[in-house]
Design a protein around this motif. Structure first.
Motif, PDB file in Angstrom:
ATOM      1  N   THR A 640       1.447  30.385 -72.486  1.00  9.55           N
ATOM      2  CA  THR A 640       1.765  31.619 -73.224  1.00  9.55           C
ATOM      3  C   THR A 640       3.093  31.492 -73.956  1.00  9.55           C
ATOM      4  O   THR A 640       3.232  31.895 -75.139  1.00  9.55           O
ATOM      5  CB  THR A 640       1.803  32.812 -72.252  1.00  9.55           C
ATOM      6  N   ALA A 641       4.075  30.909 -73.269  1.00  9.64           N
ATOM      7  CA  ALA A 641       5.392  30.736 -73.895  1.00  9.64           C
ATOM      8  C   ALA A 641       5.320  29.806 -75.108  1.00  9.64           C
ATOM      9  O   ALA A 641       5.942  30.062 -76.149  1.00  9.64           O
ATOM     10  CB  ALA A 641       6.381  30.194 -72.869  1.00  9.64           C
ATOM     11  N   LEU A 642       4.563  28.727 -74.985  1.00 18.60           N
ATOM     12  CA  LEU A 642       4.441  27.792 -76.104  1.00 18.60           C
ATOM     13  C   LEU A 642       3.735  28.432 -77.296  1.00 18.60           C
ATOM     14  O   LEU A 642       4.134  28.228 -78.461  1.00 18.60           O
ATOM     15  CB  LEU A 642       3.685  26.545 -75.656  1.00 18.60           C
ATOM     16  N   VAL A 643       2.666  29.178 -77.039  1.00 22.43           N
ATOM     17  CA  VAL A 643       1.955  29.833 -78.134  1.00 22.43           C
ATOM     18  C   VAL A 643       2.857  30.824 -78.843  1.00 22.43           C
ATOM     19  O   VAL A 643       2.955  30.835 -80.093  1.00 22.43           O
ATOM     20  CB  VAL A 643       0.682  30.535 -77.605  1.00 22.43           C
ATOM     21  N   LEU A 644       3.571  31.668 -78.079  1.00 19.08           N
ATOM     22  CA  LEU A 644       4.462  32.644 -78.699  1.00 19.08           C
ATOM     23  C   LEU A 644       5.614  31.955 -79.441  1.00 19.08           C
ATOM     24  O   LEU A 644       5.988  32.338 -80.559  1.00 19.08           O
ATOM     25  CB  LEU A 644       5.014  33.592 -77.630  1.00 19.08           C
ATOM     26  N   VAL A 648       6.452  32.169 -83.486  1.00 14.42           N
ATOM     27  CA  VAL A 648       7.756  32.611 -83.976  1.00 14.42           C
ATOM     28  C   VAL A 648       8.368  31.562 -84.894  1.00 14.42           C
ATOM     29  O   VAL A 648       8.920  31.867 -85.973  1.00 14.42           O
ATOM     30  CB  VAL A 648       8.689  32.920 -82.791  1.00 14.42           C
ATOM     31  N   MET A 649       8.308  30.293 -84.529  1.00 13.69           N
ATOM     32  CA  MET A 649       8.882  29.216 -85.349  1.00 13.69           C
ATOM     33  C   MET A 649       8.194  29.133 -86.709  1.00 13.69           C
ATOM     34  O   MET A 649       8.834  28.897 -87.742  1.00 13.69           O
ATOM     35  CB  MET A 649       8.771  27.876 -84.619  1.00 13.69           C
ATOM     36  N   MET A 650       6.866  29.293 -86.719  1.00 12.51           N
ATOM     37  CA  MET A 650       6.146  29.225 -87.992  1.00 12.51           C
ATOM     38  C   MET A 650       6.430  30.448 -88.865  1.00 12.51           C
ATOM     39  O   MET A 650       6.371  30.378 -90.104  1.00 12.51           O
ATOM     40  CB  MET A 650       4.644  29.108 -87.734  1.00 12.51           C
ATOM     41  N   LEU A 658      10.148  19.485 -95.573  1.00 12.05           N
ATOM     42  CA  LEU A 658       9.433  18.232 -95.331  1.00 12.05           C
ATOM     43  C   LEU A 658       8.577  17.880 -96.546  1.00 12.05           C
ATOM     44  O   LEU A 658       8.352  16.704 -96.843  1.00 12.05           O
ATOM     45  CB  LEU A 658       8.544  18.359 -94.079  1.00 12.05           C
ATOM     46  N   ALA A 659       8.122  18.914 -97.241  1.00  6.28           N
ATOM     47  CA  ALA A 659       7.389  18.765 -98.494  1.00  6.28           C
ATOM     48  C   ALA A 659       7.741  19.973 -99.346  1.00  6.28           C
ATOM     49  O   ALA A 659       8.533  20.844 -98.952  1.00  6.28           O
ATOM     50  CB  ALA A 659       5.889  18.681 -98.243  1.00  6.28           C
ATOM     51  N   GLU A 660       7.149  20.023-100.524  1.00  6.99           N
ATOM     52  CA  GLU A 660       7.468  21.120-101.437  1.00  6.99           C
ATOM     53  C   GLU A 660       7.191  22.480-100.812  1.00  6.99           C
ATOM     54  O   GLU A 660       7.948  23.415-100.975  1.00  6.99           O
ATOM     55  CB  GLU A 660       6.642  20.959-102.722  1.00  6.99           C
ATOM     56  N   GLN A 661       6.104  22.620-100.073  1.00 10.10           N
ATOM     57  CA  GLN A 661       5.711  23.912 -99.517  1.00 10.10           C
ATOM     58  C   GLN A 661       5.753  23.913 -97.977  1.00 10.10           C
ATOM     59  O   GLN A 661       5.116  24.746 -97.355  1.00 10.10           O
ATOM     60  CB  GLN A 661       4.283  24.249 -99.972  1.00 10.10           C
ATOM     61  N   LEU A 662       6.505  23.002 -97.338  1.00  7.10           N
ATOM     62  CA  LEU A 662       6.511  22.898 -95.880  1.00  7.10           C
ATOM     63  C   LEU A 662       7.910  22.564 -95.402  1.00  7.10           C
ATOM     64  O   LEU A 662       8.505  21.562 -95.813  1.00  7.10           O
ATOM     65  CB  LEU A 662       5.535  21.801 -95.426  1.00  7.10           C
ATOM     66  N   THR A 663       8.449  23.415 -94.489  1.00  4.67           N
ATOM     67  CA  THR A 663       9.773  23.175 -93.903  1.00  4.67           C
ATOM     68  C   THR A 663       9.619  22.522 -92.541  1.00  4.67           C
ATOM     69  O   THR A 663       8.566  22.575 -91.893  1.00  4.67           O
ATOM     70  CB  THR A 663      10.543  24.490 -93.744  1.00  4.67           C
ATOM     71  N   ILE A 664      10.708  21.901 -92.091  1.00  2.00           N
ATOM     72  CA  ILE A 664      10.697  21.229 -90.784  1.00  2.00           C
ATOM     73  C   ILE A 664      10.421  22.230 -89.664  1.00  2.00           C
ATOM     74  O   ILE A 664       9.674  21.954 -88.720  1.00  2.00           O
ATOM     75  CB  ILE A 664      12.047  20.518 -90.546  1.00  2.00           C
ATOM     76  N   PHE A 665      11.037  23.443 -89.753  1.00  2.00           N
ATOM     77  CA  PHE A 665      10.886  24.425 -88.692  1.00  2.00           C
ATOM     78  C   PHE A 665       9.425  24.868 -88.584  1.00  2.00           C
ATOM     79  O   PHE A 665       8.870  24.993 -87.488  1.00  2.00           O
ATOM     80  CB  PHE A 665      11.793  25.624 -88.967  1.00  2.00           C
ATOM     81  N   THR A 666       8.776  25.096 -89.691  1.00  2.41           N
ATOM     82  CA  THR A 666       7.363  25.489 -89.687  1.00  2.41           C
ATOM     83  C   THR A 666       6.494  24.352 -89.151  1.00  2.41           C
ATOM     84  O   THR A 666       5.543  24.578 -88.376  1.00  2.41           O
ATOM     85  CB  THR A 666       6.913  25.864 -91.096  1.00  2.41           C
ATOM     86  N   VAL A 672       4.233  23.021 -81.604  1.00  2.33           N
ATOM     87  CA  VAL A 672       4.438  23.801 -80.366  1.00  2.33           C
ATOM     88  C   VAL A 672       3.238  24.716 -80.115  1.00  2.33           C
ATOM     89  O   VAL A 672       2.750  24.837 -78.988  1.00  2.33           O
ATOM     90  CB  VAL A 672       5.748  24.611 -80.468  1.00  2.33           C
ATOM     91  N   LEU A 673       2.745  25.357 -81.177  1.00  2.00           N
ATOM     92  CA  LEU A 673       1.569  26.218 -81.032  1.00  2.00           C
ATOM     93  C   LEU A 673       0.359  25.404 -80.569  1.00  2.00           C
ATOM     94  O   LEU A 673      -0.392  25.849 -79.694  1.00  2.00           O
ATOM     95  CB  LEU A 673       1.275  26.905 -82.366  1.00  2.00           C
ATOM     96  N   MET A 674       0.204  24.217 -81.135  1.00  2.00           N
ATOM     97  CA  MET A 674      -0.909  23.370 -80.738  1.00  2.00           C
ATOM     98  C   MET A 674      -0.790  22.972 -79.254  1.00  2.00           C
ATOM     99  O   MET A 674      -1.774  22.972 -78.512  1.00  2.00           O
ATOM    100  CB  MET A 674      -0.962  22.126 -81.607  1.00  2.00           C
ATOM    101  N   ALA A 675       0.426  22.633 -78.814  1.00  2.00           N
ATOM    102  CA  ALA A 675       0.623  22.271 -77.406  1.00  2.00           C
ATOM    103  C   ALA A 675       0.257  23.427 -76.480  1.00  2.00           C
ATOM    104  O   ALA A 675      -0.372  23.242 -75.422  1.00  2.00           O
ATOM    105  CB  ALA A 675       2.072  21.848 -77.176  1.00  2.00           C
ATOM    106  N   GLY A 676       0.645  24.653 -76.866  1.00  2.08           N
ATOM    107  CA  GLY A 676       0.265  25.807 -76.054  1.00  2.08           C
ATOM    108  C   GLY A 676      -1.237  26.016 -76.005  1.00  2.08           C
ATOM    109  O   GLY A 676      -1.800  26.347 -74.943  1.00  2.08           O
TER     110      GLY A 676
END
Length: 696
Positions: A640-644, A648-650, A658-666, A672-676
């Motif tokens: 649950t913590a990983l999903v939340l 939040v990070m995304m 990282l790319a034109e339309q993608l940041t490192i944080f996202t 992290v969401l996938m791991a949850g």
């Protein structure tokens, strides 16, 4: 990138993704479904990746994957690969939830069983029609409507319905008639009269069955063979034959295609028993399902004649022992041409010619006792008394010594030969008593003779147990009253000119006592073991048959006269010593370790660590249970913590691009969401496994 490399990469991804999913979860990963889902997902990875490159404005150079790919392109591809693995995990779990593993196999098996189910359903509707036709449908109601119909009329109607239903149901009625401990006497009498006589099967149908069983033509086995059967019953028919060696035999051959019908009828009988027991209180009170299950098992045994052949061999040994004990002479008053070796005979089985569906045995001379009144009328009193004594000793030795006995001793199963010998036939109903039950049956007979209600009560409790709340003194008093009602000391001796048939109907003191005892056991809710019920029935039918042989015969008198011989056979010194030695060998190790165990208990008492009565919940079991629950709880909280956290990070779109339309944080928020999600799937998989175990 060309199509070839797309397919190659898709197949590689399918193998990798499928292997990883099978390692992560253990449910819903059957080979077929896992292969299909892995191929679809694997072939979709690269097309989806290309769409993601286009959306995120990442340039992919060259026609070969990974060659010339930029760092952002590699990172995005790994993220998409991970999410495809997660999606496949949930797809497999969803398929497992809707269509559990083994469903396709179950469907195939169901399709293969459809013809059998069709025949069973059609037969069930036929049985339902018989219930309607005889008016028995109303007895499926919660209460038996006994105010409108007498129990005798109901029993007669039920017997007629069983006869109309065919082979298996006639056998069912005959089986129920042997359970006088559970079934009212009216049903026992009506069902006992059920006959399994049916038109014989044409010999042209029987002949192939015989030749198949013998493995050679009929003429090579028999010099003579009567195509017209001596008797035709619902399960088999019997033919007379003469072997090439000159022996006259009877050949019992099972009806062709009988087993398929018996299997279908057995399933129907169990189904009807469950329906009756669920809807009618009277059926539940007598344990109808257990009775039906016992019948189905006994019918399956009856269809295998190899068991009957073994039983005849065992019973033959007891007859030989009695013949030796009584001097091997037919009797002091027997005719001079009476055969040596004893009066009572058991047919000899020809094992080489017998098998699962064919039984070949000696033909017993004479006529059934039930039709021998005229022949016995001209026989001397001494001969008839000798016949009774040897028949009693034979059955007593079977029941109290070997423990295997003929359980259906009605006059139709006892043959009377012109030379004064007796033959026992029809070994489909054979009882088996263990050593403890044999001792209790003998105690009952001796206690009845001595009018010792305390000994009889102890024997009854040892055989049947004691229901909760039973008043022991009241129980002993009631058994004593039954014994007094049938006290042989006060019974009138039948006259010399008494009619044997009438004597057989009236019954003797012992049979009356056991019938009353059966009613007592039934009324007080005792659990009646089948073996003991068979012994009681054998005793009651034996006394009736003895009184047909000799109206003056008294079963208790025979117990008094030959009690020492019976005891000598069932409790000889050598056997007692062997039993004592065996018991000592089993108990000595426990006795040797007793001081150590006592010392251990005292030590625990002294230090206050004695643990009493955990009902199977050991410390290790409780520890493992707590650890499992805590581990699952921690996994749920972490997932649950990983999903939340991933969500939040995304949601916060900041950090280096990282790319034109993608940041490192996202990007890392997606990981992290996938791991949850993966962790949540791993927690969900065991629950589906437990569900499947419950379903199957």
């Amino acid at each position: 990138m060309n199509v070839f490399w797309t397919i190659v990469l898709g197949l590689v991804n399918a193998v990798v993704v499928g292997a990883l999913v099978r390692r992560l979860i253990t449910v819903g990963t059957g080979a077929l479904r896992n292969t299909l889902v892995s191929l679809v997902m694997g072939l979709s990875i690269w097309p989806v990746t290309l769409q993601a490159f286009e959306m995120l404005q990442i340039t992919q150079r060259g026609d070969v994957p990974f060659l010339g790919m930029s760092f952002p392109a590699v990172m995005v591809f790994l993220l998409i690969f991970g999410w495809f693995l997660t999606i496949q995990l949930y797809v497999m779990l969803a398929i497992e939830l809707v269509l559990p593993s083994g469903s396709f196999t179950q469907v195939a098996r169901t399709a293969a069983r459809m013809p059998s189910w069709y025949r069973t359903t059609r037969r069930l509707w036929e049985i339902q029609g018989i219930l309607f036709r005889f008016g028995l449908r109303r007895y499926l109601k919660p209460r038996m409507p006994s105010l409108r119909v007498s129990r005798r009329e109901l029993a007669r109607t039920a017997a007629e319905a069983l006869a109309a239903a065919g082979v298996s149901f006639v056998k069912l009625g005959q089986f129920v008639a042997t359970r006088a401990d559970m079934i009212p006497s009216e049903f026992v009498e009506e069902f006992s009269a059920l006959q399994s006589e049916v038109p014989p099967v044409p010999f042209s149908t029987i002949r192939p069955e015989l030749e198949k069983a013998w493995g050679r033509p009929l003429e090579e086995v028999c010099r003579e063979f009567d195509e017209e059967p001596l008797a035709a019953a619902s399960v088999a028919q019997v033919h007379r034959a003469v072997l090439h060696s000159g022996e006259e035999v009877v050949v019992k051959v099972q009806r062709p295609n009988l087993r398929r019908q018996v299997r279908a009828d057995s399933a129907i009988i169990m189904n009807l028993a469950e329906r009756f027991e669920n809807s009618a209180q009277w059926a539940k009170s007598i344990g109808l399902v257990e009775i039906a299950r016992g019948f189905v098992e006994s019918l399956a045994e009856e269809l295998d004649y190899r068991g009957e052949a073994r039983q005849m061999t065992i019973l033959g040994r007891s007859v030989a022992q009695v013949s030796t004990a009584l001097g091997g002479r037919a009797g002091s008053g027997a005719p001079d041409d009476a055969p040596r070796g004893g009066i009572v005979r058991i047919p000899e089985v020809y094992g080489a010619l017998s098998g699962e569906r064919v039984l070949v045995m000696d033909r017993m001379a004479g006529r059934p006792l039930s039709r021998s009144a005229e022949a016995l009328a001209g026989t001397s009193t001494l001969v008839r008394r000798e016949m009774c004594e040897q028949l009693f000793m034979t059955i007593a030795r079977q029941m109290l010594d070997t423990g295997v006995f003929h359980a259906d001793l009605h006059p139709g199963n006892i043959m009377v030969a012109p030379d004064g010998t007796l033959g026992l036939i029809d070994f489909g109903a054979v009882g088996r008593l263990d050593a403890r039950d044999r001792r209790d049956v003998l105690t009952l007979l001796l206690a009845f003779d001595k009018q010792n209600s305390q000994a009889a009560t102890n024997a009854v409790i040892d055989m049947f147990g004691m229901p909760p709340g039973t008043d022991l003194r009241r129980m002993q008093r009631e058994i004593g009253q039954i014994m007094l009602r049938f006290d042989s000391g006060g019974a009138e001796e039948p006259s010399q000119s008494a009619d044997p048939t009438a004597a057989g109907r009236s019954g003797g003191a012992a049979s009356g006592f056991f019938r009353e005892l059966l009613d007592f056991v039934f009324d007080h809710g005792f659990a009646m073991p089948t073996a003991v019920a068979q012994a009681f029935r054998a005793i009651t039918t034996l006394e009736d048959s003895l009184r047909k042989l000799d109206p003056r015969s008294d079963l208790l008198g025979l117990v008094r006269s030959h009690g020492r011989e019976v005891l000598a056979g069932s409790r000889n010194l050598r056997k007692t010593l062997d039993d004592t030695a065996l018991y000592a060998n089993a108990t000595l190790p426990a006795l040797a370790s007793l001081p150590i165990e006592v010392s251990r208990v005292v030590k625990h008492l002294q230090d206050g660590s004695l643990d009493i009565g955990t009902s199977g919940l050991t410390t290790d079991l409780i520890r493992n249970l707590v650890r499992t629950v805590v581990d699952q709880l921690v996994q749920v909280v972490l997932a649950t913590a990983l999903v939340l956290g991933g969500v939040v990070m995304m949601a916060f779109d900041f950090g280096p691009p990282l790319a034109e339309q993608l940041t490192i944080f996202t990007y890392f928020g997606a990981w992290v969401l996938m791991a949850g999600m993966v962790l949540a799937g791993l927690v969900l998989a065991p629950a589906l496994r437990d569900r499947r175990a419950l379903l199957w």
